[in-house]
Design a protein around this motif. Structure first.
Motif, PDB file in Angstrom:
ATOM      1  N   GLU A 112     -22.893  28.415   5.729  1.00 58.78           N
ATOM      2  CA  GLU A 112     -24.240  28.537   5.181  1.00 58.78           C
ATOM      3  C   GLU A 112     -24.423  29.864   4.466  1.00 58.78           C
ATOM      4  OE1 GLU A 112     -26.218  27.622   8.801  1.00 58.78           O
ATOM      5  OE2 GLU A 112     -26.279  25.478   8.379  1.00 58.78           O
ATOM      6  N   THR A 113     -23.820  30.935   5.002  1.00 59.00           N
ATOM      7  CA  THR A 113     -23.870  32.224   4.324  1.00 59.00           C
ATOM      8  C   THR A 113     -23.203  32.133   2.953  1.00 59.00           C
ATOM      9  OG1 THR A 113     -23.809  33.401   6.428  1.00 59.00           O
ATOM     10  CG2 THR A 113     -23.209  34.652   4.471  1.00 59.00           C
ATOM     11  N   ASN A 114     -22.034  31.511   2.923  1.00 60.30           N
ATOM     12  CA  ASN A 114     -21.329  31.345   1.651  1.00 60.30           C
ATOM     13  C   ASN A 114     -22.139  30.484   0.683  1.00 60.30           C
ATOM     14  OD1 ASN A 114     -19.193  32.863   2.607  1.00 60.30           O
ATOM     15  ND2 ASN A 114     -17.955  31.087   3.193  1.00 60.30           N
ATOM     16  N   LEU A 115     -22.835  29.487   1.221  1.00 56.03           N
ATOM     17  CA  LEU A 115     -23.637  28.616   0.378  1.00 56.03           C
ATOM     18  C   LEU A 115     -24.816  29.380  -0.218  1.00 56.03           C
ATOM     19  CD1 LEU A 115     -23.990  25.788  -0.725  1.00 56.03           C
ATOM     20  CD2 LEU A 115     -25.264  25.194   1.339  1.00 56.03           C
ATOM     21  N   VAL A 116     -25.471  30.208   0.594  1.00 60.77           N
ATOM     22  CA  VAL A 116     -26.565  31.032   0.077  1.00 60.77           C
ATOM     23  C   VAL A 116     -26.062  31.936  -1.042  1.00 60.77           C
ATOM     24  CG1 VAL A 116     -28.170  32.908   0.635  1.00 60.77           C
ATOM     25  CG2 VAL A 116     -27.936  30.974   2.197  1.00 60.77           C
ATOM     26  N   THR A 117     -24.910  32.555  -0.832  1.00 59.40           N
ATOM     27  CA  THR A 117     -24.328  33.430  -1.853  1.00 59.40           C
ATOM     28  C   THR A 117     -24.038  32.655  -3.127  1.00 59.40           C
ATOM     29  OG1 THR A 117     -23.333  34.831  -0.157  1.00 59.40           O
ATOM     30  CG2 THR A 117     -22.423  34.992  -2.374  1.00 59.40           C
ATOM     31  N   ALA A 118     -23.488  31.444  -2.991  1.00 60.73           N
ATOM     32  CA  ALA A 118     -23.172  30.624  -4.165  1.00 60.73           C
ATOM     33  C   ALA A 118     -24.438  30.241  -4.923  1.00 60.73           C
ATOM     34  CB  ALA A 118     -22.414  29.373  -3.734  1.00 60.73           C
ATOM     35  N   VAL A 119     -25.498  29.913  -4.199  1.00 58.44           N
ATOM     36  CA  VAL A 119     -26.757  29.545  -4.842  1.00 58.44           C
ATOM     37  C   VAL A 119     -27.357  30.761  -5.550  1.00 58.44           C
ATOM     38  CG1 VAL A 119     -29.139  28.819  -4.409  1.00 58.44           C
ATOM     39  CG2 VAL A 119     -27.236  27.600  -3.322  1.00 58.44           C
ATOM     40  N   GLU A 120     -27.249  31.924  -4.948  1.00 59.89           N
ATOM     41  CA  GLU A 120     -27.762  33.129  -5.595  1.00 59.89           C
ATOM     42  C   GLU A 120     -27.021  33.402  -6.899  1.00 59.89           C
ATOM     43  OE1 GLU A 120     -29.451  35.731  -1.811  1.00 59.89           O
ATOM     44  OE2 GLU A 120     -27.346  35.968  -2.425  1.00 59.89           O
ATOM     45  N   ARG A 121     -25.717  33.171  -6.902  1.00 58.08           N
ATOM     46  CA  ARG A 121     -24.953  33.323  -8.152  1.00 58.08           C
ATOM     47  C   ARG A 121     -25.428  32.310  -9.194  1.00 58.08           C
ATOM     48  NH1 ARG A 121     -20.032  33.319  -4.929  1.00 58.08           N
ATOM     49  NH2 ARG A 121     -19.406  35.436  -4.398  1.00 58.08           N
ATOM     50  N   GLN A 122     -25.651  31.085  -8.748  1.00 62.07           N
ATOM     51  CA  GLN A 122     -26.114  30.035  -9.658  1.00 62.07           C
ATOM     52  C   GLN A 122     -27.471  30.391 -10.263  1.00 62.07           C
ATOM     53  OE1 GLN A 122     -26.374  26.131  -7.844  1.00 62.07           O
ATOM     54  NE2 GLN A 122     -27.875  25.433  -9.342  1.00 62.07           N
ATOM     55  N   LEU A 123     -28.371  30.901  -9.445  1.00 64.33           N
ATOM     56  CA  LEU A 123     -29.713  31.235  -9.909  1.00 64.33           C
ATOM     57  C   LEU A 123     -29.743  32.531 -10.723  1.00 64.33           C
ATOM     58  CD1 LEU A 123     -31.761  30.391  -6.684  1.00 64.33           C
ATOM     59  CD2 LEU A 123     -31.642  29.038  -8.783  1.00 64.33           C
ATOM     60  N   GLY A 124     -28.842  33.435 -10.382  1.00 65.15           N
ATOM     61  CA  GLY A 124     -28.827  34.726 -11.061  1.00 65.15           C
ATOM     62  C   GLY A 124     -29.717  35.760 -10.415  1.00 65.15           C
TER      63      GLY A 124
END
Length: 221
Positions: free
Chosen positions: A145-157
């Motif tokens: 879930e931590t990795n997923l949050v990080t990935a979403v933050e990259r996606q959103l910018g």
């Protein structure tokens, strides 16, 4: 209170820094859904009460001398109880417990069914909890879930602002998910499917990230 009726919901709380994901399977909702299925009730749906599939594992039908009576009225009463007590919690659980069944006051037909089927409901809930434990043991950990949050933050910018996401998990058939007046609800089957669960969770996180940044921009204008 009798140990047969635990007041704590079992689930997993992943709390990493400024965000938290809380998965909970409220005992009150399990008991209510068992009553719905065992009695064969057909409660009317509403924004707070989607058309939830039957429980999995399936429950044993209620039996009564002369058959069950007042099922239409009981279905209406069941729906009104759900709307009042969703998404569960200590008060919701207390409301549906014997010997007083305080949440069923005035719901005569529903209380009669609850009195008839509570023992079976408690036994079934214990079995469902064992299945839940096995699912949780195999489910994605906080690291996923931590990795997923990080990935979403990259996606959103941008960084996702602090949030707390409470997810109600129900042991109903299939791999479904529902938005119940802003409260995410998923089936235990979806929770058990790692890829499907993470894909669904990604959508939730993207929505949270976009909603929070939109609100921040509105406040700054």
């Amino acid at each position: 209170m009798d140990e047969a009726f635990p007041t704590e919901d079992s689930g997993a709380m992943q709390d990493v820094g400024a965000w938290g994901i809380d998965l909970t399977m409220p005992q009150s909702l399990l008991l209510a859904l068992h009553l719905r299925d065992a009695a064969g009730l057909d409660p009317p749906t509403s924004p707070v009460l989607p058309d939830l599939p039957p429980l999995d594992p399936a429950v044993r039908p209620l039996r009564a001398a002369g058959g069950l009576a007042g099922l239409e009225a009981a279905g209406q009463q069941w729906a009104s109880w759900w709307v009042e007590h969703f998404p569960g919690g200590a008060d919701a659980l207390t409301s549906i417990l014997p010997p007083r069944y305080p949440g069923l006051t005035g719901r005569t037909e529903l209380r009669g069914l609850a009195e008839l089927g509570m023992d079976d409901a408690v036994t079934w809930c214990a079995r469902a909890r064992e299945i839940e434990k096995r699912v949780v043991a195999r489910a994605p950990s906080a690291l996923f879930e931590t990795n997923l949050v990080t990935a979403v933050e990259r996606q959103l910018g941008w960084r996702i602002r602090p949030f707390s996401l409470r997810i109600v998990v129900l042991p109903v058939a299939g791999t479904g998910h529902w938005d119940v007046v802003g409260q995410p609800v998923i089936s235990l089957g979806l929770r058990a499917d790692r890829d499907a669960y993470l894909a669904w969770l990604r959508e939730q996180l993207v929505q949270i990230g976009r909603t929070r940044i939109a609100r921040s921009e509105e406040q700054n204008t």
